[in-house]
Write an enzyme that holds these catalytic residues in place. Structure first.
Site, PDB file in Angstrom:
ATOM      1  N   SER A 466       0.601  -1.080   0.043  1.00  0.00           N
ATOM      2  CA  SER A 466       0.276  -0.475   0.142  1.00  0.00           C
ATOM      3  C   SER A 466       0.724   1.356  -0.434  1.00  0.00           C
ATOM      4  O   SER A 466       1.396   1.896  -1.197  1.00  0.00           O
ATOM      5  CB  SER A 466      -0.856   0.270   1.242  1.00  0.00           C
ATOM      6  OG  SER A 466      -2.316   1.075   1.253  1.00  0.00           O
ATOM      7  N   ASP A 477      10.205   5.710  -9.664  1.00  0.00           N
ATOM      8  CA  ASP A 477       9.683   6.438 -11.323  1.00  0.00           C
ATOM      9  C   ASP A 477      10.166   7.818 -11.661  1.00  0.00           C
ATOM     10  O   ASP A 477      10.500   7.991 -12.938  1.00  0.00           O
ATOM     11  CB  ASP A 477       8.073   7.449 -11.457  1.00  0.00           C
ATOM     12  CG  ASP A 477       7.361   5.414 -11.679  1.00  0.00           C
ATOM     13  OD1 ASP A 477       7.831   4.688 -11.996  1.00  0.00           O
ATOM     14  OD2 ASP A 477       5.955   5.161 -11.104  1.00  0.00           O
ATOM     15  N   LYS A 491      -0.652  -4.327  -3.701  1.00  0.00           N
ATOM     16  CA  LYS A 491      -2.033  -3.428  -2.944  1.00  0.00           C
ATOM     17  C   LYS A 491      -2.292  -2.630  -3.385  1.00  0.00           C
ATOM     18  O   LYS A 491      -1.241  -1.463  -3.014  1.00  0.00           O
ATOM     19  CB  LYS A 491      -2.454  -3.624  -1.341  1.00  0.00           C
ATOM     20  CG  LYS A 491      -3.405  -3.238  -1.096  1.00  0.00           C
ATOM     21  CD  LYS A 491      -3.704  -2.625   0.738  1.00  0.00           C
ATOM     22  CE  LYS A 491      -4.688  -1.821   1.239  1.00  0.00           C
ATOM     23  NZ  LYS A 491      -4.467  -0.425   0.828  1.00  0.00           N
TER      24      LYS A 491
END
Length: 706
Positions: A466, A477, A491
């Site tokens: 999460s 990224d 998740k």
């Protein structure tokens, strides 16, 4: 139970001996009207406001029934096939029952479950009167979740005979005498038996609601009043109490640990091993005996308002059952759960003549004191705030890089994940969120400049979920740092908590809270961590079994998908360094004996996990132990946290408290092979990043010289 001991939390206590001589039927439990009302109100929310609404119909009813039965008897050793056939006759009626606020179906199943526990455990205790033949060739199935249900009582008796025989053999192989084995197992089974007499209607309702909510999706939950309080404590890392970790041991509620700076520790009146016999409220309230009381009930008696007084009747650790008691008074205070907060350490790594200092920040959860923040408290507690303070300290320590350890961090506050990312990336989008209507919103951090601009690494494992995945994905990224470890949990959904009592305008809490999935989050590159998780840049071996742990292990997990990328500018170019980082890592671990031994232990552990059956033949088992001992002797042992060593056959609460704590301390002090290697990879990153500007400068100088 899933929780062995708690910080003044929730636990279904193992009661003291009281039913051993004459076992009567367990209590018949019935639903309360408010529970049926809470279930109906929850259904209204789940069918209308979930991210992927699932109608409460016959199909969902069948799923709820299956999950409820599995939660009670996951190994299929209690119920008979005839019981299951009877239950499934009602499997299409649960939806109608919830709508008319009738919970008789799950309660009738649970009442039969209690009776089956009493029957089976009583039978197991009777088996201890006989002897077992360990020379015969037979096996015991370790994993029965997909096996057929016993067809008859005789089939069930055979299962339990092998189960008891397996328990006996483990203790026998550990060197225990027959008399000691009988005493140990009789006590173990008696404790399990008496748990059936301590269940309450709240336990049944919580189990049923768990089956209902997880049939919607894996991360939708229902919190009763107690569970809701525990969730609140875990997020704000504080509670009001005496500052003691309690555990049920040897029929008593026992002090396992004293929190530094808490009322219990500061008083000097309590010690580890002391047993709580009674609890009284205020300076002169009646002291109520609590021997045999469930631990969660004792916890609620000990907690209370700040600056109020609680009195404890204590049986000292070194006193016998008939020893002298002492009555102590403690003033409750706010307790900070520092062990669950962000912490820092510095690892010094030698590379030839050079030494790199790597700062490690371990973050167990993305906590945030929502209430304090809502009230405008400037000093409210949160994960990102604590990490920001630690970064200041690490700068002063002149570390070469910062490694964020998110192993087994299951998430928490989404806001904290965004704010934590900002500490390393600065201003910009961090995560995208799509709601049930398909609208995508981009959530950004507004920190003008990063708090740390040096080399960054993130260590993850299968337990990183999460919010941990949001942070790790953003760092990846943006090209800001190297991600190391296992592929994360997967998740990629967002939950919100609804207070059902506020919805119903109840003046007092009685309905509990509902945590339901309302959105799905996506990385800034447009992909999602849902199902696939975050793939590390450099993989490390792990302990988990992906088939049984992780989003992909759920049968109703949302699929992987993607949206358009957000408009963001990379903050680094770690991708260019990855080939060299991987090459250095491969060369280092090939010559690292600790790492190689760790991999061997992991391989052995996975081999044991994949065994579906265990032999009940003593000679075969001793040969297996001899082979294992020989393998361990063939190399210098290390304490790496993977325990392939001798099995004493005991459960945690069957050892002495000192022995149990010693085992726990040994695990804590184990060599963290993965952390060391992750830090080494980050040290390589620092080294390579230093080399890049130097090379660029040389190239520029050559160009100017032409």
């Amino acid at each position: 139970m899933r929780i062995r001991y708690i910080f003044l939390g929730v636990f279904l206590a193992i009661a003291p001996s009281g039913y051993a001589l004459e076992v009567g039927p367990p209590p018949v439990l019935a639903p309360l009207q408010q529970q049926a009302q809470a279930a109906h109100l929850s259904a209204q929310f789940l069918t209308r406001f979930s991210y992927k609404p699932v109608p409460l119909d016959d199909a969902l009813s069948a799923k709820i029934m299956n999950r409820f039965i599995k939660s009670l008897d996951p190994d299929r050793v209690l119920f008979l096939q005839a019981d299951i056939d009877k239950f499934m006759g009602d499997s299409a009626k649960i939806d109608d029952a919830i709508n008319r606020e009738d919970l008789q179906i799950p309660f009738s199943i649970f009442n039969l479950y209690e009776q089956r526990v009493v029957d089976r455990i009583s039978y197991a205790r009777d088996l201890l009167k006989q002897n077992f033949d360990f020379s015969v060739q037979e096996d015991y199935s370790l994993l029965r979740d997909k096996d057929p249900w016993p067809q008859s009582e005789a089939d069930s008796n055979e299962l339990w005979r092998k189960r008891v025989k397996s328990d006996w053999l483990r203790l026998k192989l550990a060197g225990k005498t027959d008399a000691a084995i009988r005493d140990t197992l009789d006590k173990r089974y008696e404790n399990s038996l008496e748990r059936a007499y301590k269940y309450k209607s709240d336990d049944v309702f919580q189990s049923f609601m768990d089956a209902y909510t997880t049939s919607i999706d894996p991360h939708t939950d229902y919190f009763g009043a107690t569970a809701s309080a525990e969730f609140d404590i875990s997020m704000k890392l504080s509670l009001v109490g005496i500052g003691a970790v309690l555990q049920e041991r040897d029929d008593y509620t026992t002090i396992r640990e004293l929190v530094p700076g808490g009322p219990a520790q500061l008083s000097g009146k309590l010690a580890v091993g002391d047993r709580i016999i009674g609890v009284g409220q205020g300076e002169d309230g009646t002291v109520k005996e609590v021997v045999g009381t469930r631990l969660d009930e004792i916890v609620q008696m000990i907690r209370g308002a700040k600056d109020s007084v609680v009195r404890l009747d204590i049986l000292p650790a070194d006193a016998g059952a008939d020893g002298g008691h002492r009555l102590i008074s403690l003033t409750r205070d706010k307790i900070s759960l520092e062990k669950q907060a962000a912490q820092k350490a510095i690892l010094s790594l030698k590379d030839g003549d050079a030494t790199r200092k790597i700062g490690v920040i371990t973050l167990p959860a993305f906590y945030e004191d929502f209430e304090a923040r809502r009230k405008g408290d400037r000093d409210y507690r949160s994960a990102s705030r604590d990490v920001a303070k630690l970064l200041v300290e690490l700068k002063q320590d002149k570390v070469d890089g910062v490694l964020i350890d998110l192993r087994n961090n299951g998430g928490g506050s989404l806001t904290e994940a965004i704010d934590l990312t900002g500490l390393f990336v600065g201003k910009g989008p961090v995560v995208q969120q799509r709601d049930a209507g398909g609208k995508v919103a981009i959530q950004s951090d507004d920190l003008p400049t990063p708090a740390w601009t040096g080399p960054v690494g993130v260590l993850i494992n299968r337990g990183s979920a999460s919010a941990s995945e949001i942070f790790a994905a953003a760092i990846q990224d943006y090209g800001r740092g190297v991600i190391v470890g296992e592929t994360s949990f997967g998740k990629g959904t967002v939950q919100t908590v609804v207070n059902l009592d506020q919805v119903a305008h109840n003046s007092k809490p009685k309905f509990g809270e509902l945590k339901l999935t309302v959105a799905q989050f996506f990385r800034v590159d447009g992909g999602t961590t849902q199902l696939r998780g975050v793939t590390p840049d450099i993989g490390l071996p792990g302990l988990s079994d992906p088939k049984r742990f992780g989003e992909a292990s759920y049968d109703n997990a949302l699929p992987w998908t993607k949206v358009k990328p957000a408009n963001y500018a990379p903050a680094g170019n770690i991708m260019a360094l990855l080939p060299q980082l991987q090459s250095r890592h491969d060369a280092r671990v090939q010559n690292d004996q600790d790492f190689q031994r760790f991999e061997q232990d992991i391989a052995e552990l996975k081999a044991q996990r994949e065994k579906q059956v265990v032999s009940l033949n003593e000679t075969e088992r001793r040969n297996e132990l001899t082979a294992q001992a020989s393998r361990l002797r063939s190399r210098e042992q290390i304490n790496d946290g993977v325990d392939p060593g001798e099995d004493d056959g005991l459960q945690a609460d069957e050892r002495s408290l000192s022995a149990d704590i010693a085992i726990e301390n040994a695990r804590k002090s184990a060599k963290d092979v993965l952390l060391k290697e992750a830090a080494s990879i980050l040290a390589d990153e620092a080294d390579l990043q230093e080399a890049v500007p130097k090379a660029a400068t040389r190239q520029l100088g050559n160009a100017d010289g032409k």
